[in-house]
Design a protein around this motif. Sequence first.
Motif, mmCIF file in Angstrom:
data_model
loop_
_atom_site.group_PDB
_atom_site.id
_atom_site.type_symbol
_atom_site.label_atom_id
_atom_site.label_comp_id
_atom_site.label_asym_id
_atom_site.label_seq_id
_atom_site.Cartn_x
_atom_site.Cartn_y
_atom_site.Cartn_z
ATOM 1 N N ILE A 149 -0.516 3.145 8.242
ATOM 2 C CA ILE A 149 0.256 4.193 7.558
ATOM 3 C C ILE A 149 -0.413 4.549 6.224
ATOM 4 C CG2 ILE A 149 2.375 4.543 6.239
ATOM 5 C CD1 ILE A 149 3.373 4.735 8.831
ATOM 6 N N SER A 150 -0.770 3.512 5.475
ATOM 7 C CA SER A 150 -1.385 3.709 4.157
ATOM 8 C C SER A 150 -2.627 4.580 4.258
ATOM 9 C CB SER A 150 -1.797 2.369 3.552
ATOM 10 O OG SER A 150 -0.682 1.581 3.321
ATOM 11 N N SER A 151 -3.408 4.346 5.311
ATOM 12 C CA SER A 151 -4.670 5.066 5.419
ATOM 13 C C SER A 151 -4.448 6.547 5.728
ATOM 14 C CB SER A 151 -5.582 4.415 6.464
ATOM 15 O OG SER A 151 -5.034 4.572 7.748
ATOM 16 N N LEU A 205 5.075 8.785 4.128
ATOM 17 C CA LEU A 205 5.368 8.148 5.410
ATOM 18 C C LEU A 205 6.148 6.853 5.206
ATOM 19 C CD1 LEU A 205 1.834 8.593 7.029
ATOM 20 C CD2 LEU A 205 3.882 9.953 7.504
ATOM 21 N N SER A 230 -1.563 8.172 4.381
ATOM 22 C CA SER A 230 -0.630 8.698 3.374
ATOM 23 C C SER A 230 -1.419 9.339 2.244
ATOM 24 C CB SER A 230 0.209 7.566 2.786
ATOM 25 O OG SER A 230 1.059 7.031 3.742
ATOM 26 N N ASN A 231 -0.795 10.272 1.581
ATOM 27 C CA ASN A 231 -1.389 10.827 0.357
ATOM 28 C C ASN A 231 -0.256 11.341 -0.513
ATOM 29 O OD1 ASN A 231 -0.732 13.533 1.197
ATOM 30 N ND2 ASN A 231 -2.447 13.373 2.628
ATOM 31 N N SER A 289 1.488 -1.160 8.404
ATOM 32 C CA SER A 289 1.565 -0.711 7.021
ATOM 33 C C SER A 289 0.185 -0.221 6.555
ATOM 34 C CB SER A 289 2.000 -1.916 6.192
ATOM 35 O OG SER A 289 2.654 -1.532 5.058
ATOM 36 N N LYS A 290 -0.835 -0.963 6.946
ATOM 37 C CA LYS A 290 -2.212 -0.588 6.586
ATOM 38 C C LYS A 290 -2.598 0.739 7.256
ATOM 39 C CE LYS A 290 -6.860 -2.519 6.464
ATOM 40 N NZ LYS A 290 -7.776 -3.488 7.058
#
Lengths: 374, 225
Positions: B57-59, B67, B61-62, B54-55
């Motif tokens: 993916i977060s990094s 995602l 995503s915008n 999750s971390k």
Amino acid sequence: MEKIPNQEKEISRLEYLTANIGLVRNPDGKYLLTESVYSEDIQNESSLEHIPTIRPDGVLRPEGDTTIFTSAGIQHLETLERNKINLENEKFKIAQPVIRSQFMDKIKEGYSTAFIDEAVTQLGVTDEDFFSMCKQMVVDSLNHDADIQKYYLIIETQDDRWGQKKFTKLVVTLYYDGNEISEGVYIDKFPKIDGQIVSVAETTHSAERFNWIHRENRDQSYFIGFEEFYHPDNKDDVARIIDPIRTATLMLMQGVTPSHKDPGFRLRQLVKRFVERNAEASFSEGRLLDLSYDFWLGNSVEGIAGKVEVRELLKKEMTRAQNVHIVSRVERDTGKKIKVDVNLSTDEFLKRIYSSSPEEIISIVKSINLKRYE
Amino acid sequence: MSKLFLSGGGDIEISYSFDSLFFDSLPQSANILYIPVAMATTMARTEASLDWFSKLISSHSNSDKHLDFTMWNAGDVLPNLHNYDAVYVGGGNTYRLLMVLEKLGMLDVLKKYIKNGGIYYGGSAGAVIVGKSLRTVEEENLNNYSKHDGMNLINNLSIFPHFSDSEEQKDIIRKICSNYPLMIAALPENSGLILDEHGMSVYGNMYLYEKEKETILYTSGQIIK
């Protein structure tokens, strides 16, 4: 459990401990209950009654803990250590609301991503103490159904890791009618932050699952209070709709806001699943939210965000999730991207697509069955 | 044509730029199947694995990149990979990963997915199993598995991840090359290989080892012949 180098001695120690609480090992590895031992103990007052019940932790854990969301009652040990309490002889009972996101895409009736973890934890105890706790764990179930033929236990050792902490644990799992219902865990050498070790014993179960597995009325649904949504032939589908909004409500109540970064990202994932799964059934999201909010409030969850605020945030995020669904569908069907802000209201989002896109895209968007969440 | 991203490993920050190539190749709204089998065993570790992905993916995503992911673990029903835009196989114990995937029938599903044009990301162990042999990480064979063959989808190369260019690691690789007829691609962290319709290209550095041959250094953008 105390390590004895000779494997035979370790086995005999386990045999001694299990025999002591009336378990007999079957050739297939399962442990069965001895009638003479367990028929005596049913309905007796719990031997763990004296252990104090403590207030549960928040659902969102501070940075640096093992998981982002509290996933078990035993994680209260992290809270104690963070508060500089030296783990030695603590004992506590806890009814901890937990989130296990790992089940997000595996939900069916009988399972949930959020539940109340009822746990009894004792530190500085022996393996014999632990097996006494396991006996009580069995008795707690027998008090709901005394038919010992329906029960068996599996005992295994597992290597585990919490952040930097590595340890081996003995896991005793109780099954009823073939369903996992409760679990006992014994860590003989739990590493404390000061470098010392302490033994930890815990018995635990999900309150929702325990009550559902031991239900007298076989039609009783897993999510108590949501009966109005259930029909006999669609329980799994309904569970898949209720679960994400119920867990999302818990997160929102505890102050989590949607984001592309955690913890808000996890919330976003849940709302997306709710919107996708509820597209056909069209259950009232307002009603589901009310029931969810009241359930958590009744189970010691602090409502940092009030119901009105939670409703507003949820509806906004549902609108966004639906817009993302449109973007995804168009890209899949045409290979073209939609460059419109997904945070807009549904009407504004559609208006901008219709005014800036070719007919091919507009006709796809018009074919999607959309809801107005605002 | 399938697209493979094979990373030498490293944490989220270290492999960020190589990982960006993978995430940039995905649709605007992408759903990824994450397979942490090499790592996860217990409930706590499984949840922690999910937090980690999750971390990651977060990094990446915008506001224009939406995602999402689903986690697949041992014991889950075999997924229909047509429902996903990409598959991400994470690091951990390579032998455990290969054995679990094979036992559950997932290895064949993955091979078929890649051959049918799927997008695959392999990080460390996830990269090694795509290569010809697992002899490059034999110290991970804690349960004495007798099988050492990977999927062999990258032109007979075998991957040596987390390569630091140290003498110790070079000796290990030379020893493997002298014992087995392998071509070994040694990948440092934040380096990787990309296999697509243009061929197999390098990101960062890649050191090619082969018995009785000079080690060849490939750098970013170079195509491996």
